[in-house]
Design a protein around this motif. Sequence first.
Motif, PDB file in Angstrom:
ATOM      1  N   LYS A  18      39.519  35.164  42.456  1.00  0.00           N
ATOM      2  CA  LYS A  18      40.835  34.502  42.448  1.00  0.00           C
ATOM      3  C   LYS A  18      41.965  35.504  42.696  1.00  0.00           C
ATOM      4  O   LYS A  18      42.841  35.280  43.520  1.00  0.00           O
ATOM      5  CB  LYS A  18      41.103  33.818  41.088  1.00  0.00           C
ATOM      6  CG  LYS A  18      40.132  32.747  40.712  1.00  0.00           C
ATOM      7  CD  LYS A  18      40.520  32.078  39.396  1.00  0.00           C
ATOM      8  CE  LYS A  18      40.421  32.972  38.188  1.00  0.00           C
ATOM      9  NZ  LYS A  18      39.067  33.466  37.903  1.00  0.00           N
ATOM     10  N   SER A  38      52.809  35.227  35.586  1.00  0.00           N
ATOM     11  CA  SER A  38      52.405  34.740  34.268  1.00  0.00           C
ATOM     12  C   SER A  38      52.888  35.654  33.147  1.00  0.00           C
ATOM     13  O   SER A  38      53.247  36.806  33.379  1.00  0.00           O
ATOM     14  CB  SER A  38      50.878  34.678  34.203  1.00  0.00           C
ATOM     15  OG  SER A  38      50.397  33.745  35.132  1.00  0.00           O
ATOM     16  N   ARG A  42      48.043  40.904  27.197  1.00  0.00           N
ATOM     17  CA  ARG A  42      47.177  42.061  27.430  1.00  0.00           C
ATOM     18  C   ARG A  42      48.012  43.270  27.833  1.00  0.00           C
ATOM     19  O   ARG A  42      49.127  43.127  28.334  1.00  0.00           O
ATOM     20  CB  ARG A  42      46.068  41.733  28.440  1.00  0.00           C
ATOM     21  CG  ARG A  42      46.388  41.947  29.879  1.00  0.00           C
ATOM     22  CD  ARG A  42      45.129  42.358  30.645  1.00  0.00           C
ATOM     23  NE  ARG A  42      45.202  42.099  32.074  1.00  0.00           N
ATOM     24  CZ  ARG A  42      45.960  42.771  32.927  1.00  0.00           C
ATOM     25  NH1 ARG A  42      46.804  43.688  32.515  1.00  0.00           N
ATOM     26  NH2 ARG A  42      45.913  42.480  34.225  1.00  0.00           N
ATOM     27  N   ARG A  45      47.774  47.432  32.981  1.00  0.00           N
ATOM     28  CA  ARG A  45      46.839  48.417  33.532  1.00  0.00           C
ATOM     29  C   ARG A  45      47.647  49.441  34.311  1.00  0.00           C
ATOM     30  O   ARG A  45      48.808  49.190  34.634  1.00  0.00           O
ATOM     31  CB  ARG A  45      45.847  47.728  34.478  1.00  0.00           C
ATOM     32  CG  ARG A  45      44.949  46.749  33.757  1.00  0.00           C
ATOM     33  CD  ARG A  45      44.016  46.059  34.754  1.00  0.00           C
ATOM     34  NE  ARG A  45      43.240  45.028  34.106  1.00  0.00           N
ATOM     35  CZ  ARG A  45      42.782  43.934  34.719  1.00  0.00           C
ATOM     36  NH1 ARG A  45      43.036  43.737  35.999  1.00  0.00           N
ATOM     37  NH2 ARG A  45      42.069  43.043  34.066  1.00  0.00           N
ATOM     38  N   TYR A  54      52.822  40.864  35.756  1.00  0.00           N
ATOM     39  CA  TYR A  54      52.899  39.926  34.628  1.00  0.00           C
ATOM     40  C   TYR A  54      54.202  40.203  33.895  1.00  0.00           C
ATOM     41  O   TYR A  54      54.803  41.261  34.069  1.00  0.00           O
ATOM     42  CB  TYR A  54      51.763  40.205  33.618  1.00  0.00           C
ATOM     43  CG  TYR A  54      50.400  39.665  34.001  1.00  0.00           C
ATOM     44  CD1 TYR A  54      50.098  38.319  33.854  1.00  0.00           C
ATOM     45  CD2 TYR A  54      49.406  40.517  34.482  1.00  0.00           C
ATOM     46  CE1 TYR A  54      48.834  37.820  34.187  1.00  0.00           C
ATOM     47  CE2 TYR A  54      48.145  40.024  34.817  1.00  0.00           C
ATOM     48  CZ  TYR A  54      47.861  38.683  34.666  1.00  0.00           C
ATOM     49  OH  TYR A  54      46.628  38.192  34.991  1.00  0.00           O
ATOM     50  N   GLU A  73      51.415  25.793  30.514  1.00  0.00           N
ATOM     51  CA  GLU A  73      50.044  25.838  29.991  1.00  0.00           C
ATOM     52  C   GLU A  73      49.821  27.225  29.451  1.00  0.00           C
ATOM     53  O   GLU A  73      50.522  28.168  29.834  1.00  0.00           O
ATOM     54  CB  GLU A  73      49.014  25.529  31.084  1.00  0.00           C
ATOM     55  CG  GLU A  73      49.008  26.465  32.282  1.00  0.00           C
ATOM     56  CD  GLU A  73      48.427  27.846  32.043  1.00  0.00           C
ATOM     57  OE1 GLU A  73      47.466  27.962  31.284  1.00  0.00           O
ATOM     58  OE2 GLU A  73      48.964  28.814  32.612  1.00  0.00           O
ATOM     59  N   TYR A  82      47.377  34.141  27.964  1.00  0.00           N
ATOM     60  CA  TYR A  82      47.940  34.086  29.323  1.00  0.00           C
ATOM     61  C   TYR A  82      48.653  32.747  29.446  1.00  0.00           C
ATOM     62  O   TYR A  82      48.115  31.739  28.979  1.00  0.00           O
ATOM     63  CB  TYR A  82      46.838  34.130  30.387  1.00  0.00           C
ATOM     64  CG  TYR A  82      46.092  35.431  30.456  1.00  0.00           C
ATOM     65  CD1 TYR A  82      46.443  36.403  31.392  1.00  0.00           C
ATOM     66  CD2 TYR A  82      45.041  35.697  29.588  1.00  0.00           C
ATOM     67  CE1 TYR A  82      45.752  37.607  31.462  1.00  0.00           C
ATOM     68  CE2 TYR A  82      44.349  36.901  29.648  1.00  0.00           C
ATOM     69  CZ  TYR A  82      44.708  37.854  30.588  1.00  0.00           C
ATOM     70  OH  TYR A  82      44.035  39.035  30.659  1.00  0.00           O
ATOM     71  N   GLY A  83      49.825  32.710  30.058  1.00  0.00           N
ATOM     72  CA  GLY A  83      50.513  31.422  30.181  1.00  0.00           C
ATOM     73  C   GLY A  83      51.502  31.399  31.335  1.00  0.00           C
ATOM     74  O   GLY A  83      51.952  32.446  31.816  1.00  0.00           O
ATOM     75  N   THR A  84      51.846  30.189  31.741  1.00  0.00           N
ATOM     76  CA  THR A  84      52.730  29.960  32.892  1.00  0.00           C
ATOM     77  C   THR A  84      54.119  29.532  32.415  1.00  0.00           C
ATOM     78  O   THR A  84      54.229  28.536  31.690  1.00  0.00           O
ATOM     79  CB  THR A  84      52.156  28.827  33.772  1.00  0.00           C
ATOM     80  OG1 THR A  84      50.837  29.190  34.176  1.00  0.00           O
ATOM     81  CG2 THR A  84      53.007  28.573  34.990  1.00  0.00           C
ATOM     82  N   GLU A 102      47.726  31.123  39.890  1.00  0.00           N
ATOM     83  CA  GLU A 102      46.336  31.601  39.907  1.00  0.00           C
ATOM     84  C   GLU A 102      45.948  31.767  38.447  1.00  0.00           C
ATOM     85  O   GLU A 102      46.386  32.702  37.774  1.00  0.00           O
ATOM     86  CB  GLU A 102      46.268  32.929  40.664  1.00  0.00           C
ATOM     87  CG  GLU A 102      44.880  33.537  40.727  1.00  0.00           C
ATOM     88  CD  GLU A 102      44.796  34.854  39.983  1.00  0.00           C
ATOM     89  OE1 GLU A 102      45.501  35.797  40.359  1.00  0.00           O
ATOM     90  OE2 GLU A 102      44.023  34.924  39.003  1.00  0.00           O
ATOM     91  N   ILE A 103      45.181  30.798  37.941  1.00  0.00           N
ATOM     92  CA  ILE A 103      44.919  30.764  36.492  1.00  0.00           C
ATOM     93  C   ILE A 103      43.464  30.394  36.213  1.00  0.00           C
ATOM     94  O   ILE A 103      42.776  29.860  37.073  1.00  0.00           O
ATOM     95  CB  ILE A 103      45.876  29.755  35.778  1.00  0.00           C
ATOM     96  CG1 ILE A 103      45.720  28.345  36.320  1.00  0.00           C
ATOM     97  CG2 ILE A 103      47.311  30.210  35.881  1.00  0.00           C
ATOM     98  CD1 ILE A 103      46.598  27.321  35.616  1.00  0.00           C
ATOM     99  N   GLU A 104      43.031  30.678  34.978  1.00  0.00           N
ATOM    100  CA  GLU A 104      41.639  30.342  34.636  1.00  0.00           C
ATOM    101  C   GLU A 104      41.527  28.820  34.369  1.00  0.00           C
ATOM    102  O   GLU A 104      42.529  28.113  34.335  1.00  0.00           O
ATOM    103  CB  GLU A 104      41.122  31.242  33.497  1.00  0.00           C
ATOM    104  CG  GLU A 104      41.981  31.286  32.264  1.00  0.00           C
ATOM    105  CD  GLU A 104      41.926  30.022  31.507  1.00  0.00           C
ATOM    106  OE1 GLU A 104      40.844  29.704  31.018  1.00  0.00           O
ATOM    107  OE2 GLU A 104      42.964  29.336  31.388  1.00  0.00           O
ATOM    108  N   ARG A 138      32.624  44.802  40.032  1.00  0.00           N
ATOM    109  CA  ARG A 138      33.996  45.057  39.571  1.00  0.00           C
ATOM    110  C   ARG A 138      33.989  46.112  38.460  1.00  0.00           C
ATOM    111  O   ARG A 138      34.925  46.892  38.332  1.00  0.00           O
ATOM    112  CB  ARG A 138      34.639  43.754  39.081  1.00  0.00           C
ATOM    113  CG  ARG A 138      36.113  43.929  38.767  1.00  0.00           C
ATOM    114  CD  ARG A 138      36.806  42.618  38.547  1.00  0.00           C
ATOM    115  NE  ARG A 138      36.320  41.938  37.346  1.00  0.00           N
ATOM    116  CZ  ARG A 138      36.785  40.773  36.920  1.00  0.00           C
ATOM    117  NH1 ARG A 138      37.736  40.164  37.585  1.00  0.00           N
ATOM    118  NH2 ARG A 138      36.310  40.224  35.820  1.00  0.00           N
TER     119      ARG A 138
END
Length: 204
Positions: A18, A38, A42, A45, A54, A73, A82-84, A102-104, A138
Amino acid sequence: MKEKGLLIVLSGPSGVGKGTVRKAIFSQEDTRFEYSISMTTRNPREGEVDGVDYFFKTREEFENLIEQGKLLEYAEFVGNYYGTPVDYVRETLDSGKDVFLEIEVKGARQVREKFPEGLFIFLAPPSLSELQNRLVTRGTESDELIRGRMETARKEIEMMDLYDYIVENDHVDHACEKINSIVQAEHCRRERVQLRYKKMLEVD
Ligand SMILES: Nc1nc2c(ncn2[C@@H]2O[C@H](COP(=O)(O)OP(=O)(O)O)[C@@H](O)[C@H]2O)c(=O)[nH]1
Ligand SMILES: Nc1ncnc2c1ncn2[C@@H]1O[C@H](COP(=O)(O)OP(=O)(O)O)[C@@H](O)[C@H]1O
């Protein structure tokens, strides 16, 4: 009145690609989508920038956003939220632009309930063994976590039918082309439906 933009939701199991496909779409010069950045708890990185990759939040800040209804959400994924951001999505759609999420998959299901008119695209792996390969390549998860991801992926793949389109991520370029074509076709379809309604109303 200005036509509203389309809410495009790209989702699918962890490791399917994704993030890779989304980055490829947004690296195209002629992309017409607005990416919704989003919120997450976390840690950033290396190389990630707050407000670009983010919006990085503490758990307390994130929970306040939930309480204030600021998220369209949200979901917990591997121990982080994680949220929008809802205001950005609504304002951008109202201005006539397409918004790309792009979300789970748990988050995508919530968006489906609030925005049934959105365009939901499930990114599917060519096979489960290829999904496992991608997770291993990955190199971000332990063997045990990968096993967990694979179990979850089986359940997520069973939910594919809840989506409007399924795009196989065989090659990144193909997946991007398919997504762009789907969005273009969907715009045409929706414009035609609206025209038909308008004509019907004129006759009555
Ligand atoms: N529900 C939800 N999931 C998100 C959001 N933003 C990102 N994600 C998903 O969270 C998961 C983890 O993202 P990330 O930490 O960036 O790691 P990576 O994409 O696995 O490298 C991915 O499946 C993302 O698609 C969001 O706003 N809401
Ligand atoms: N079409 C593809 N073919 C081969 N490898 C891919 C493809 N798309 C993504 N990958 C690789 O699969 C791994 C998982 O991709 P990623 O974008 O992090 O997945 P997700 O965001 O869905 O968790 C990465 O190593 C990425 O380079």
